[in-house]
Design a protein around this motif. Sequence first.
Motif, PDB file in Angstrom:
ATOM      1  N   VAL A 107       0.838  -1.208   0.000  1.00  0.00           N
ATOM      2  CA  VAL A 107       0.000   0.000   0.000  1.00  0.00           C
ATOM      3  C   VAL A 107       0.872   1.256   0.000  1.00  0.00           C
ATOM      4  O   VAL A 107       0.604   2.219  -0.728  1.00  0.00           O
ATOM      5  N   ILE A 108       1.922   1.247   0.802  1.00  0.00           N
ATOM      6  CA  ILE A 108       2.829   2.402   0.884  1.00  0.00           C
ATOM      7  C   ILE A 108       3.522   2.643  -0.455  1.00  0.00           C
ATOM      8  O   ILE A 108       3.609   3.784  -0.944  1.00  0.00           O
TER       9      ILE A 108
ATOM     10  N   CYS B 243       3.000   5.972  -2.950  1.00  0.00           N
ATOM     11  CA  CYS B 243       4.130   6.807  -3.394  1.00  0.00           C
ATOM     12  C   CYS B 243       4.180   6.889  -4.917  1.00  0.00           C
ATOM     13  O   CYS B 243       4.496   7.947  -5.493  1.00  0.00           O
ATOM     14  N   PHE B 244       3.867   5.793  -5.594  1.00  0.00           N
ATOM     15  CA  PHE B 244       3.795   5.765  -7.056  1.00  0.00           C
ATOM     16  C   PHE B 244       2.736   6.752  -7.548  1.00  0.00           C
ATOM     17  O   PHE B 244       2.961   7.524  -8.494  1.00  0.00           O
TER      18      PHE B 244
ATOM     19  N   TYR C 159       6.346  -3.048  -6.082  1.00  0.00           N
ATOM     20  CA  TYR C 159       4.965  -3.544  -6.053  1.00  0.00           C
ATOM     21  C   TYR C 159       4.891  -5.033  -6.399  1.00  0.00           C
ATOM     22  O   TYR C 159       4.238  -5.821  -5.712  1.00  0.00           O
ATOM     23  N   LEU C 160       5.572  -5.426  -7.476  1.00  0.00           N
ATOM     24  CA  LEU C 160       5.535  -6.818  -7.912  1.00  0.00           C
ATOM     25  C   LEU C 160       6.242  -7.746  -6.920  1.00  0.00           C
ATOM     26  O   LEU C 160       5.849  -8.904  -6.760  1.00  0.00           O
TER      27      LEU C 160
ATOM     28  N   LEU D 272      -2.381   3.719 -14.220  1.00  0.00           N
ATOM     29  CA  LEU D 272      -1.761   2.536 -13.624  1.00  0.00           C
ATOM     30  C   LEU D 272      -1.506   2.763 -12.140  1.00  0.00           C
ATOM     31  O   LEU D 272      -1.818   1.898 -11.306  1.00  0.00           O
ATOM     32  N   ALA D 273      -0.934   3.898 -11.775  1.00  0.00           N
ATOM     33  CA  ALA D 273      -0.643   4.190 -10.373  1.00  0.00           C
ATOM     34  C   ALA D 273      -1.920   4.231  -9.543  1.00  0.00           C
ATOM     35  O   ALA D 273      -1.953   3.742  -8.405  1.00  0.00           O
ATOM     36  N   THR D 274      -2.977   4.807 -10.106  1.00  0.00           N
ATOM     37  CA  THR D 274      -4.267   4.857  -9.403  1.00  0.00           C
ATOM     38  C   THR D 274      -4.811   3.452  -9.171  1.00  0.00           C
ATOM     39  O   THR D 274      -5.270   3.113  -8.063  1.00  0.00           O
ATOM     40  N   ALA D 275      -4.764   2.621 -10.209  1.00  0.00           N
ATOM     41  CA  ALA D 275      -5.273   1.249 -10.091  1.00  0.00           C
ATOM     42  C   ALA D 275      -4.497   0.454  -9.046  1.00  0.00           C
ATOM     43  O   ALA D 275      -5.088  -0.277  -8.237  1.00  0.00           O
ATOM     44  N   LEU D 276      -3.174   0.582  -9.036  1.00  0.00           N
ATOM     45  CA  LEU D 276      -2.361  -0.161  -8.074  1.00  0.00           C
ATOM     46  C   LEU D 276      -2.639   0.293  -6.643  1.00  0.00           C
ATOM     47  O   LEU D 276      -2.700  -0.530  -5.718  1.00  0.00           O
ATOM     48  N   THR D 277      -2.837   1.582  -6.449  1.00  0.00           N
ATOM     49  CA  THR D 277      -3.132   2.099  -5.109  1.00  0.00           C
ATOM     50  C   THR D 277      -4.498   1.629  -4.630  1.00  0.00           C
ATOM     51  O   THR D 277      -4.655   1.201  -3.476  1.00  0.00           O
ATOM     52  N   VAL D 278      -5.484   1.693  -5.503  1.00  0.00           N
ATOM     53  CA  VAL D 278      -6.847   1.282  -5.131  1.00  0.00           C
ATOM     54  C   VAL D 278      -6.897  -0.213  -4.806  1.00  0.00           C
ATOM     55  O   VAL D 278      -7.499  -0.631  -3.811  1.00  0.00           O
ATOM     56  N   THR D 279      -6.264  -1.037  -5.645  1.00  0.00           N
ATOM     57  CA  THR D 279      -6.332  -2.487  -5.417  1.00  0.00           C
ATOM     58  C   THR D 279      -5.600  -2.896  -4.139  1.00  0.00           C
ATOM     59  O   THR D 279      -6.119  -3.689  -3.348  1.00  0.00           O
ATOM     60  N   ALA D 280      -4.410  -2.350  -3.919  1.00  0.00           N
ATOM     61  CA  ALA D 280      -3.655  -2.699  -2.712  1.00  0.00           C
ATOM     62  C   ALA D 280      -4.376  -2.226  -1.459  1.00  0.00           C
ATOM     63  O   ALA D 280      -4.487  -2.970  -0.469  1.00  0.00           O
TER      64      ALA D 280
END
Length: 389
Positions: free
Chosen positions: A280-281, A285-286, A307-308, A363-371
């Motif tokens: 999440v952190i 930041c991304f 992230y990965l 992409l950054a938004t999607a990764l933040t929301v999913t995590a």
Amino acid sequence: MILILGSLTALGPFTIDMYLPGFPAIAKDLHTLPSKVSLSLSSYFIGISVGQFLYGPLLDKYGRKPPLLFGLGLYVSASLACVFVTSIEGLIAWRFFQALGSCAANVAAMATVRDIFPVKDNAKVFALLMLVVGASPMVAPTLGGYLTSSLGWQAVFVVLTCMGILNIINVVLWLPDKYVPDRTLSLDPKSIIQNFAAVVKVPQFSTYAMAGAITFSGLFAYISASPNVFMEHFSLDGKVYGWVFAFLSIFFIGSSQINSMLLRWYRSEQIVRTVLCIQVIIASCFLVSSLLGWMNVTTCILFLMGYLSCLGIINPNTAALSLAPFSQKVGSASAVLGASQMTAGAIVSMAISLSPGTSTLPLATALTVTASTGFIILIAGTKISRKGK
């Protein structure tokens, strides 16, 4: 056995990853936009989501091999059809059927792990499968890039057809089927729904399956967005993009093996909670960096590396914790687990495909929301489970 199960599990990732560098060439040949080619990726995720619900009950009633062989046969037929498509609509449709076939391999492999390995070893086995599966993002896009530039994007689907045939041979000759089919299991839609409902009602399953699925959908966001981000926004060519994709996959694979070492000292529950918090952190930041315009190709790769790496640790643990409560209905549980992952992935992939522009922000938004959503589900689910006890 790990190699056989890994080859089945890797079929889906290869099918997803190998044609990514060919998006511009496919768009040119089929007279469409690369963003519309992304819809063939979304249709694949939808097909996997639907198919897993179909194969779960069939695997429990008829054993692992017969439904698996049917699915692999469908996969080979659809892959061959993709070679000869002349429109983007045709590619989108055949990718859906290709997914319906390939998801049989994934569900059967997961169920077979639960059939033949002790519960305490499941997380380690899933981590080993991740090692085999992880070779696909390393090899597939790079191979796909060279195939597309040398022989055309259709060559990718010829190779995928051959992979399906090889998996059929592996299953027929070497895959054991120790599961005793439950011939009394009804395939009436009402009974099937009741079986799935019984699986979902198990608190441990619902908590870790949902948290894992939402978190894992971040991988599909990355896969869907990466061609546009790297080849359109950062102007990398297909071959270089393939190497970047392969490089990032090393961290996804390597972290899954670090997970095997962590399991010597920590329980899966502890690992998931800690690593998901770190993820999440990193994602946040991304997102902030993308909003402030600090993003270049190097910083983008660094954030995706982190992230990965987290995802490679989280996924085998959530899968093992989800299936641990079951000795019966493992096929149904595997189907619900896989379908939840792919449904979440399909939704996120569709959202990415329809997002305007090629910047890193979607992409950054999607990764933040999913995590973040996965972490909230994990915390809430574990609290509810404790109160229930």
